[in-house]
Design a protein around this motif. Structure first.
Motif: not given
Length: 429
Positions: A39, A41, A43, A50, A84, A87, A110-112, A136
């Protein structure tokens, strides 16, 4: 991997509140195939965060984060939400980072992704087998966001969707100051009109910010709103916000909260309440200690717990139900010791039945809504003297994350019981 049958990655739901779990499943993999779920993100502070777990597909070529075990990565074991809560800043990032959503009208993206093999670095330089973008949210559809600048009060009021009226909350964060909206937005998404109160704003520090009248005015703004049930308004606070909640409930002659929730707080600051008193208290903190990493440890400043009632808020006066939520590895505040003293004081007054306490092992100071990343130490600018340090908050990632999930569920149950129910016995936790 077969080029003719590409892997399929699914995340359900792809759009959800931040406290809702999701399911991550990969299909069409070869059996017994090692893969990495990842994952990512980016920010609002322009940093990459990650998390990742190492899995092996079953005989059907499937990996499920909810059912399968991660054997390595930022989390291990059967952890449906490990992508999550584990992270952390990408290697090479700035030190002391803390992830916070400041613009709650947009989601956390969130890129999964799923990668071939068990890898530990360089994710953004490699091509994944498949990726899914998930949202989210702190704000549910229909939640109203209203900026507040009246009666000298600064903040943001969040109103749940629907006709109302709703129970209300005054929501206060800690000594870092400024305006943080995300918890209030999430509380409104669960049916509580919530005012995220701004105080200790950088460059705007005002004497009124530590005077009881400021918080009474804020409480009344919530109470007087036409979509709020006026006799069903509570207070929730973390750290300094929890101290304030206790002080308001004990000392205010003008407002009576229906219940209070205090996260990682204490009752050991008998301000009356002025900036001068706070500055004097700050001088004690110059005597604090640092750990082996030169991280600032604040908790010892207020130990041992004083026996003199004049040195603490008189919680014996509190007449509403209250919930204390603490971690036993809090390195910022002696919250557990304070909770024991609060219980003794209330027992002496015969109102211990109003008190519920949750204490979590290996849990630190920053107890946030579920699935929020754990921060053992982060950058912090101390109020008044404006010194920048890295503060040790405490906690172990897995235990702290479990505590965030459990405590949030019980906080919502406490608020639901006391602000929506017609009775107010001790919370059923």
């Amino acid at each position: 991997m077969s080029p003719t049958i590409p892997p399929i990655l699914s995340v359900h739901p792809t759009r959800a509140l931040v406290d809702e779990p999701f399911k991550v499943v990969v299909e069409n993999l070869p059996p017994a195939s090692p893969v990495t779920l990842h994952s990512l993100i980016y920010s609002e502070d322009k940093d990459y965060w990650e998390a990742y777990g190492h899995y092996t597909s079953d005989h059907r070529g499937i990996v499920s984060a909810a059912e399968d075990v991660s054997v390595g990565g930022t989390y291990t074991g059967k952890e449906p939400m490990g992508l999550l809560w584990s992270l952390r800043p990408e290697p090479g990032s700035r030190t002391g980072l803390r992830f916070r959503k400041r613009i709650v009208t947009s989601p956390i993206l969130v890129h999964v992704s799923v990668y071939s093999g068990h890898i530990t670095q360089g994710f953004r330089e490699q091509s994944p087998l498949a990726s899914v973008l998930t949202e989210r949210w702190y704000m549910a559809p229909g939640v109203q966001r209203i900026e507040v600048k009246e009666r000298g009060v600064r903040g943001t009021l969040f109103i749940p969707p629907g006709p109302g009226p709703f129970p209300g909350l005054l929501d206060m964060w800690g000594g870092g100051g400024g305006l943080l909206e995300y918890r209030s937005a999430l509380l409104a998404s669960h049916g509580f009109a919530s005012l995220a109160l701004e105080y200790f704003s950088p460059g705007e520090l005002q004497t009124a910010d530590l005077q009881l009248q400021y918080f009474e005015s804020a409480f009344n703004i919530v109470k007087d709103h036409p979509q709020v049930i006026p006799d069903r308004v509570g207070i929730i606070g973390l750290s300094l916000g929890a101290l304030l909640a206790l002080h308001i409930a004990a000392e205010s002659k003008n407002i009576k909260p229906h219940c209070i929730v205090c996260i990682s707080g204490h009752h050991l600051f008998p301000f009356g309440a002025t900036i001068a008193a706070a500055q004097k208290d700050q001088e004690k903190e110059l005597k604090t200690r640092y750990d082996e990493n030169n991280y600032y440890i604040w908790r010892d400043v207020r130990l041992p717990i004083p026996s003199d009632p004049a040195e603490k808020t008189d919680v014996r006066k509190i007449q509403c139900p209250m919930l204390l939520v603490n971690g036993d590895d809090d390195q910022n505040t002696p919250a557990v010791e304070a909770a024991e003293d609060i219980a003794q004081m209330m027992r002496s007054q015969g109102n211990l039945h109003l008190l519920s306490t949750l204490t979590y092992p290996d849990t630190g100071h920053l107890i946030e809504p579920p699935f929020s990343p754990h921060f053992r130490a982060t950058n912090f600018i101390k109020p008044f003297i404006k010194e920048k340090v890295i503060v040790l908050w405490g906690g172990k990632t897995k235990a702290h994350s479990d505590a965030q999930e459990d405590s949030w569920r019980k906080i919502l149950a406490f608020l639901q019981h006391h602000l929506y129910s017609s009775t107010t016995p001790k919370a059923r936790l």
